[in-house]
Design a protein around this motif. Structure first.
Motif, mmCIF file in Angstrom:
data_model
loop_
_atom_site.group_PDB
_atom_site.id
_atom_site.type_symbol
_atom_site.label_atom_id
_atom_site.label_comp_id
_atom_site.label_asym_id
_atom_site.label_seq_id
_atom_site.Cartn_x
_atom_site.Cartn_y
_atom_site.Cartn_z
ATOM 1 N N ASN A 162 0.848 -30.171 -28.848
ATOM 2 C CA ASN A 162 -0.019 -29.986 -27.685
ATOM 3 C C ASN A 162 -1.466 -30.358 -28.007
ATOM 4 O O ASN A 162 -2.149 -31.009 -27.205
ATOM 5 C CB ASN A 162 0.060 -28.537 -27.204
ATOM 6 C CG ASN A 162 1.434 -28.154 -26.692
ATOM 7 O OD1 ASN A 162 2.300 -29.003 -26.493
ATOM 8 N ND2 ASN A 162 1.648 -26.865 -26.494
ATOM 9 N N ALA A 165 -1.785 -34.079 -28.455
ATOM 10 C CA ALA A 165 -1.709 -34.749 -27.155
ATOM 11 C C ALA A 165 -3.037 -34.664 -26.409
ATOM 12 O O ALA A 165 -3.453 -35.627 -25.749
ATOM 13 C CB ALA A 165 -0.592 -34.146 -26.316
ATOM 14 N N ARG A 166 -3.699 -33.515 -26.496
ATOM 15 C CA ARG A 166 -5.021 -33.397 -25.878
ATOM 16 C C ARG A 166 -5.995 -34.387 -26.523
ATOM 17 O O ARG A 166 -6.800 -35.029 -25.839
ATOM 18 C CB ARG A 166 -5.546 -31.966 -26.022
ATOM 19 C CG ARG A 166 -4.863 -30.931 -25.150
ATOM 20 C CD ARG A 166 -5.288 -31.028 -23.692
ATOM 21 N NE ARG A 166 -6.666 -30.645 -23.503
ATOM 22 C CZ ARG A 166 -7.066 -29.421 -23.160
ATOM 23 N NH1 ARG A 166 -6.184 -28.456 -22.990
ATOM 24 N NH2 ARG A 166 -8.337 -29.153 -22.978
ATOM 25 N N ALA A 169 -5.089 -37.923 -25.332
ATOM 26 C CA ALA A 169 -5.580 -38.151 -23.970
ATOM 27 C C ALA A 169 -7.088 -38.347 -23.965
ATOM 28 O O ALA A 169 -7.620 -39.202 -23.234
ATOM 29 C CB ALA A 169 -5.185 -36.982 -23.071
ATOM 30 N N VAL A 179 -1.205 -38.084 -19.166
ATOM 31 C CA VAL A 179 -0.354 -37.495 -20.200
ATOM 32 C C VAL A 179 0.201 -36.172 -19.681
ATOM 33 O O VAL A 179 -0.552 -35.341 -19.156
ATOM 34 C CB VAL A 179 -1.143 -37.255 -21.507
ATOM 35 C CG1 VAL A 179 -0.249 -36.603 -22.557
ATOM 36 C CG2 VAL A 179 -1.726 -38.561 -22.031
ATOM 37 N N CYS A 220 -4.612 -34.745 -19.052
ATOM 38 C CA CYS A 220 -3.501 -34.173 -19.814
ATOM 39 C C CYS A 220 -3.171 -32.800 -19.266
ATOM 40 O O CYS A 220 -4.051 -31.929 -19.180
ATOM 41 C CB CYS A 220 -3.878 -34.075 -21.295
ATOM 42 S SG CYS A 220 -2.585 -33.394 -22.359
#
Length: 232
Positions: A162, A165-166, A169, A179, A220
């Motif tokens: 997580n 992914a942030r 993005a 995302v 995201c």
């Protein structure tokens, strides 16, 4: 996007379970699908009945050379409206992190956190405008919801995904795609177990509906199969 043109999805990790269920649902919804597997899957091959499913075998997200080869193989294909990395593991999930062999914990982190981001980085240029990069996560990766512990290494790997992914993005903040971190619910798969509350079809149907509605969104988000926001 032209209404007469089928949407296109790349589903990574589709030999069984949720990956297989998602391919079936995307096809039911009229999408063209490219699906990857590490080894040939009879169940997946059984879905290839009308030319809308392309299967790419020998793809392991932990193998950078295999991912590079896939990118080269798909270089001339049209852009994808959705790239969905489903693959993940829950090796020795019940073992407390402090008692888990370091090599096992490292492998879980690599497959669940690092490899999906590396795949996303390798393929983000193949995402169509208003498309999505989707990464399968879990609400077990929510730090704020972690009150009882358990599955500590798996939780940590998804929390790491997580966060990565942030960052991904943010690094691509000007991109024309968004995302989505997707929590599928507690699903009856090899990973979820027999006691899980959802079957694959129900989860997959919800996920695809949520993602179709989210096409065109930026940023995201952390969502579940019903479209609800999951706390970070």
């Amino acid at each position: 996007m032209c209404a007469l043109t089928a949407r296109r999805a790349l589903v990574v990790g589709a030999s069984r379970g949720l990956g297989l269920g998602l391919v079936a649902r995307f096809l039911d919804r009229g999408w063209d699908v490219t699906a990857t597997v590490r080894r040939p899957s009879a169940a997946l091959s059984g879905l290839a009945t009308d030319g809308r499913l392309r299967i790419e075998a020998g793809v392991d997200i932990d193998d950078d050379a295999a991912v590079t080869a896939l990118r080269r193989t798909l270089a001339d294909a049209p852009a994808f409206d959705l790239v969905f990395v489903v693959a993940g593991v829950a090796t020795q999930a019940g073992t407390p992190a402090a008692a888990m062999p370091r090599a096992v914990a490292t492998a879980v982190f690599q497959t669940n956190a690092l490899s999906p981001i590396r795949f996303a980085e390798a393929f983000h240029a193949r995402v169509a405008p208003d498309g999505l990069v989707v990464l399968m996560t879990s609400k077990l990766g929510s730090v704020s919801l972690n009150r009882g512990g358990g599955w500590s290494s798996y939780r940590a790997s998804k929390a790491a995904l997580n966060t990565l992914a942030r960052s991904f993005a943010g690094q691509h903040a000007k991109a024309a795609w968004g995302v989505v971190l997707m929590h599928p619910g507690w699903v009856r798969t090899d990973l979820g177990g027999r006691r899980a509350t959802l079957d694959v079809e129900t989860s997959a149907r919800g996920i695809v509906t949520v993602l179709e509605r989210h096409l065109g969104q930026r940023g995201c988000v952390f969502l579940d199969h019903a479209g609800q926001t999951v706390p970070w």
